[in-house]
Design a protein around this motif. Structure first.
Motif, PDB file in Angstrom:
ATOM      1  N   HIS A   9       0.843  -1.195   0.000  1.00 12.71           N
ATOM      2  CA  HIS A   9       0.000   0.000   0.000  1.00 12.71           C
ATOM      3  C   HIS A   9       0.883   1.253   0.000  1.00 12.71           C
ATOM      4  O   HIS A   9       1.368   1.671   1.065  1.00 12.71           O
ATOM      5  CB  HIS A   9      -0.858  -0.026   1.280  1.00 12.71           C
ATOM      6  CG  HIS A   9      -2.275   0.379   1.084  1.00 12.71           C
ATOM      7  ND1 HIS A   9      -3.083  -0.134   0.103  1.00 12.71           N
ATOM      8  CD2 HIS A   9      -3.050   1.272   1.774  1.00 12.71           C
ATOM      9  CE1 HIS A   9      -4.294   0.389   0.193  1.00 12.71           C
ATOM     10  NE2 HIS A   9      -4.295   1.260   1.199  1.00 12.71           N
ATOM     11  N   PRO A  10       1.122   1.926  -1.149  1.00 13.25           N
ATOM     12  CA  PRO A  10       2.042   3.079  -1.189  1.00 13.25           C
ATOM     13  C   PRO A  10       1.347   4.381  -0.762  1.00 13.25           C
ATOM     14  O   PRO A  10       1.255   5.345  -1.519  1.00 13.25           O
ATOM     15  CB  PRO A  10       2.455   3.127  -2.658  1.00 13.25           C
ATOM     16  CG  PRO A  10       1.245   2.634  -3.383  1.00 13.25           C
ATOM     17  CD  PRO A  10       0.619   1.582  -2.492  1.00 13.25           C
ATOM     18  N   MET A  11       0.881   4.404   0.483  1.00 13.17           N
ATOM     19  CA  MET A  11       0.069   5.519   0.946  1.00 13.17           C
ATOM     20  C   MET A  11       0.858   6.821   1.010  1.00 13.17           C
ATOM     21  O   MET A  11       0.364   7.891   0.631  1.00 13.17           O
ATOM     22  CB  MET A  11      -0.503   5.192   2.332  1.00 13.17           C
ATOM     23  CG  MET A  11      -1.678   6.052   2.747  1.00 13.17           C
ATOM     24  SD  MET A  11      -3.199   5.656   1.852  1.00 13.17           S
ATOM     25  CE  MET A  11      -3.406   7.103   0.809  1.00 13.17           C
ATOM     26  N   VAL A  12       2.081   6.738   1.506  1.00 13.42           N
ATOM     27  CA  VAL A  12       2.887   7.957   1.630  1.00 13.42           C
ATOM     28  C   VAL A  12       3.160   8.559   0.259  1.00 13.42           C
ATOM     29  O   VAL A  12       3.054   9.786   0.058  1.00 13.42           O
ATOM     30  CB  VAL A  12       4.206   7.667   2.378  1.00 13.42           C
ATOM     31  CG1 VAL A  12       5.124   8.889   2.346  1.00 13.42           C
ATOM     32  CG2 VAL A  12       3.915   7.266   3.819  1.00 13.42           C
ATOM     33  N   THR A  39      -6.576  10.333  -3.691  1.00  6.93           N
ATOM     34  CA  THR A  39      -6.436   9.235  -2.735  1.00  6.93           C
ATOM     35  C   THR A  39      -7.727   8.903  -1.989  1.00  6.93           C
ATOM     36  O   THR A  39      -7.772   7.906  -1.272  1.00  6.93           O
ATOM     37  CB  THR A  39      -5.350   9.580  -1.700  1.00  6.93           C
ATOM     38  OG1 THR A  39      -5.608  10.889  -1.165  1.00  6.93           O
ATOM     39  CG2 THR A  39      -3.978   9.572  -2.349  1.00  6.93           C
ATOM     40  N   LEU A  40      -8.770   9.708  -2.130  1.00  8.38           N
ATOM     41  CA  LEU A  40     -10.014   9.455  -1.397  1.00  8.38           C
ATOM     42  C   LEU A  40     -11.108   8.864  -2.271  1.00  8.38           C
ATOM     43  O   LEU A  40     -12.251   8.730  -1.828  1.00  8.38           O
ATOM     44  CB  LEU A  40     -10.525  10.767  -0.773  1.00  8.38           C
ATOM     45  CG  LEU A  40      -9.595  11.412   0.252  1.00  8.38           C
ATOM     46  CD1 LEU A  40     -10.147  12.757   0.702  1.00  8.38           C
ATOM     47  CD2 LEU A  40      -9.406  10.486   1.452  1.00  8.38           C
ATOM     48  N   ASP A  41     -10.789   8.473  -3.491  1.00 10.46           N
ATOM     49  CA  ASP A  41     -11.823   8.084  -4.446  1.00 10.46           C
ATOM     50  C   ASP A  41     -11.774   6.620  -4.870  1.00 10.46           C
ATOM     51  O   ASP A  41     -12.308   6.263  -5.909  1.00 10.46           O
ATOM     52  CB  ASP A  41     -11.721   8.959  -5.707  1.00 10.46           C
ATOM     53  CG  ASP A  41     -12.229  10.360  -5.465  1.00 10.46           C
ATOM     54  OD1 ASP A  41     -13.018  10.535  -4.534  1.00 10.46           O
ATOM     55  OD2 ASP A  41     -11.832  11.271  -6.208  1.00 10.46           O
ATOM     56  N   THR A  42     -11.154   5.754  -4.100  1.00  8.51           N
ATOM     57  CA  THR A  42     -11.065   4.342  -4.485  1.00  8.51           C
ATOM     58  C   THR A  42     -12.256   3.559  -3.944  1.00  8.51           C
ATOM     59  O   THR A  42     -12.533   3.598  -2.742  1.00  8.51           O
ATOM     60  CB  THR A  42      -9.762   3.717  -3.942  1.00  8.51           C
ATOM     61  OG1 THR A  42      -8.650   4.488  -4.404  1.00  8.51           O
ATOM     62  CG2 THR A  42      -9.615   2.284  -4.426  1.00  8.51           C
ATOM     63  N   PRO A  43     -12.976   2.838  -4.809  1.00  5.42           N
ATOM     64  CA  PRO A  43     -14.131   2.058  -4.334  1.00  5.42           C
ATOM     65  C   PRO A  43     -13.703   0.761  -3.658  1.00  5.42           C
ATOM     66  O   PRO A  43     -12.553   0.327  -3.763  1.00  5.42           O
ATOM     67  CB  PRO A  43     -14.892   1.767  -5.632  1.00  5.42           C
ATOM     68  CG  PRO A  43     -13.824   1.727  -6.690  1.00  5.42           C
ATOM     69  CD  PRO A  43     -12.804   2.752  -6.269  1.00  5.42           C
ATOM     70  N   THR A  44     -14.655   0.141  -2.968  1.00  6.23           N
ATOM     71  CA  THR A  44     -14.411  -1.145  -2.317  1.00  6.23           C
ATOM     72  C   THR A  44     -14.417  -2.264  -3.349  1.00  6.23           C
ATOM     73  O   THR A  44     -15.260  -2.312  -4.241  1.00  6.23           O
ATOM     74  CB  THR A  44     -15.493  -1.414  -1.263  1.00  6.23           C
ATOM     75  OG1 THR A  44     -15.433  -0.379  -0.284  1.00  6.23           O
ATOM     76  CG2 THR A  44     -15.289  -2.767  -0.598  1.00  6.23           C
ATOM     77  N   LEU A  45     -13.469  -3.216  -3.204  1.00  4.84           N
ATOM     78  CA  LEU A  45     -13.345  -4.346  -4.130  1.00  4.84           C
ATOM     79  C   LEU A  45     -13.257  -5.653  -3.355  1.00  4.84           C
ATOM     80  O   LEU A  45     -13.140  -5.670  -2.127  1.00  4.84           O
ATOM     81  CB  LEU A  45     -12.090  -4.173  -4.998  1.00  4.84           C
ATOM     82  CG  LEU A  45     -12.025  -2.921  -5.893  1.00  4.84           C
ATOM     83  CD1 LEU A  45     -10.638  -2.789  -6.506  1.00  4.84           C
ATOM     84  CD2 LEU A  45     -13.080  -2.977  -6.971  1.00  4.84           C
ATOM     85  N   ASP A  46     -13.332  -6.773  -4.086  1.00  5.54           N
ATOM     86  CA  ASP A  46     -13.067  -8.109  -3.556  1.00  5.54           C
ATOM     87  C   ASP A  46     -13.931  -8.430  -2.333  1.00  5.54           C
ATOM     88  O   ASP A  46     -13.420  -8.760  -1.258  1.00  5.54           O
ATOM     89  CB  ASP A  46     -11.577  -8.243  -3.220  1.00  5.54           C
ATOM     90  CG  ASP A  46     -11.199  -9.692  -2.911  1.00  5.54           C
ATOM     91  OD1 ASP A  46     -11.942 -10.604  -3.336  1.00  5.54           O
ATOM     92  OD2 ASP A  46     -10.174  -9.897  -2.237  1.00  5.54           O
ATOM     93  N   LEU A  47     -15.253  -8.365  -2.515  1.00  6.61           N
ATOM     94  CA  LEU A  47     -16.205  -8.756  -1.476  1.00  6.61           C
ATOM     95  C   LEU A  47     -15.946  -8.035  -0.153  1.00  6.61           C
ATOM     96  O   LEU A  47     -16.142  -8.592   0.936  1.00  6.61           O
ATOM     97  CB  LEU A  47     -16.150 -10.275  -1.269  1.00  6.61           C
ATOM     98  CG  LEU A  47     -16.480 -11.128  -2.497  1.00  6.61           C
ATOM     99  CD1 LEU A  47     -16.306 -12.606  -2.172  1.00  6.61           C
ATOM    100  CD2 LEU A  47     -17.889 -10.841  -3.004  1.00  6.61           C
ATOM    101  N   HIS A  75      -9.984  -0.519   0.906  1.00  8.16           N
ATOM    102  CA  HIS A  75      -9.244   0.744   0.924  1.00  8.16           C
ATOM    103  C   HIS A  75      -8.191   0.706  -0.157  1.00  8.16           C
ATOM    104  O   HIS A  75      -7.605  -0.343  -0.429  1.00  8.16           O
ATOM    105  CB  HIS A  75      -8.575   0.988   2.283  1.00  8.16           C
ATOM    106  CG  HIS A  75      -7.956   2.357   2.400  1.00  8.16           C
ATOM    107  ND1 HIS A  75      -6.644   2.611   2.104  1.00  8.16           N
ATOM    108  CD2 HIS A  75      -8.506   3.547   2.759  1.00  8.16           C
ATOM    109  CE1 HIS A  75      -6.390   3.899   2.294  1.00  8.16           C
ATOM    110  NE2 HIS A  75      -7.499   4.488   2.696  1.00  8.16           N
ATOM    111  N   GLY A  76      -7.987   1.836  -0.812  1.00  5.37           N
ATOM    112  CA  GLY A  76      -6.970   1.917  -1.852  1.00  5.37           C
ATOM    113  C   GLY A  76      -6.288   3.263  -1.812  1.00  5.37           C
ATOM    114  O   GLY A  76      -6.766   4.206  -1.171  1.00  5.37           O
ATOM    115  N   THR A  77      -5.175   3.365  -2.492  1.00  7.90           N
ATOM    116  CA  THR A  77      -4.409   4.614  -2.484  1.00  7.90           C
ATOM    117  C   THR A  77      -4.635   5.463  -3.726  1.00  7.90           C
ATOM    118  O   THR A  77      -4.379   6.666  -3.700  1.00  7.90           O
ATOM    119  CB  THR A  77      -2.908   4.315  -2.385  1.00  7.90           C
ATOM    120  OG1 THR A  77      -2.482   3.638  -3.589  1.00  7.90           O
ATOM    121  CG2 THR A  77      -2.597   3.447  -1.175  1.00  7.90           C
ATOM    122  N   SER A  78      -5.062   4.838  -4.818  1.00  8.83           N
ATOM    123  CA  SER A  78      -5.149   5.535  -6.117  1.00  8.83           C
ATOM    124  C   SER A  78      -3.810   6.161  -6.491  1.00  8.83           C
ATOM    125  O   SER A  78      -3.764   7.215  -7.140  1.00  8.83           O
ATOM    126  CB  SER A  78      -6.249   6.600  -6.103  1.00  8.83           C
ATOM    127  OG  SER A  78      -7.518   6.021  -6.015  1.00  8.83           O
TER     128      SER A  78
END
Length: 277
Positions: free
Chosen positions: A103-106, A172-180, A185-188
């Motif tokens: 997760h490359p959040m930084v 970074t705030l616009d990633t939808p939920t995936l995989d059931l 959470h995603g980083t975009s």
């Protein structure tokens, strides 16, 4: 600053020392180097004490950009040198560990922040364009005797800034939920990086137009000011672009963009010409 006879006191080293932000000090030092030899630094020259903020706060805003460039550079360096395996093989612990290092959040947030800083620099440029436009209008007493390319691109420049500003919104705030619901959470990060690259191009387009419009005002000013070493080189780049691409303003802009912002300071105009080439 030279085209509008702005007050160079904003570049005094004491100002940056009082604030204590390294990026601000570096920005002021850089501009002062570009303007080395400028008539603005001559003792006794007339001074305004209330230049528009788009001139007065350049070290602060450009300094903020330098701070976030440094943060983004650090984030990229860490990502390129990190282990983001899942599971992670820990040799000292003799274990395979489930984790979220992928997760490359930084990095993603750093690019989001960098775009805001870039947009702030663009906002200053767009505001300064209005002052340069006003200066040209005050100097014109009839039809211009030669084309004014920056003046012709003022409206396209105004159209650039809203796009730049909208691209500065967080990715970074616009990633939808995936995989059931597991990957909820995603980083975009790819989108954040791609948007940042686009913003860089737009900002360079905007700054090139500002340089062209400043050249127009200098051409119209009856008493030609003595320019600094670096600003004289920048003016030479515009003049060369005009020679190569006259008479269409968009062609002059393209020719300048091939040379700008790649330039080198620290020598005569001849040295600057060879460096630009």
């Amino acid at each position: 600053m030279e085209a509008t006879a702005a007050n160079p006191s904003i570049l005094h080293p004491a100002v940056a020392r009082a604030k204590g932000i390294p990026g601000q000090a570096a920005a002021a030092d850089h501009i002062r180097e570009l303007m080395s030899g400028s008539a603005l630094f001559e003792a006794g020259a007339a001074r305004s004490v209330q230049d528009a903020l788009s001139f007065r706060v350049v070290p602060q805003v450009h300094g903020a950009l330098r701070e976030y460039v440094a943060a983004a550079r650090n984030a990229v360096t860490v990502e390129l040198n990190s282990a983001d395996d899942n599971p992670l093989v820990s040799v000292p612990d003799q274990a395979m560990i489930s984790n979220g290092n992928f997760h490359p959040m930084v990095l993603a947030i750093a690019c989001d922040a960098l775009r805001i800083a870039l947009a702030q620099v663009g906002q200053l440029s767009e505001r300064r364009l209005s002052h340069l436009w006003d200066g040209c209008m005050h100097q014109l007493v009839g039809p211009p005797t030669s084309p004014l390319y920056g003046l012709q691109l003022r409206y396209p420049a105004a159209a650039l800034f809203p796009e730049l500003k909208q691209l500065a919104t967080p990715a970074t705030l616009d990633t939808p939920t995936l995989d059931l619901g597991v990957e909820d959470h995603g980083t975009s990060a790819p989108l954040s990086v791609r948007k940042t690259d686009t913003v860089l191009g737009l900002l360079e387009d905007l700054l090139a137009i500002e340089l062209m419009l400043a050249t127009d005002l200098l051409r119209l000013t009856p008493t030609k000011p003595v320019l600094g070493a670096g600003t004289a080189e920048a003016l030479w780049m515009v003049e060369e672009s005009i020679t190569l691409a006259d008479p269409q303003p968009d062609a002059v802009h393209r020719a300048l963009r091939e040379r700008f912002p790649v330039m080198q300071v620290g020598g005569s105009a001849a040295n600057g010409q060879s460096a630009a080439r």
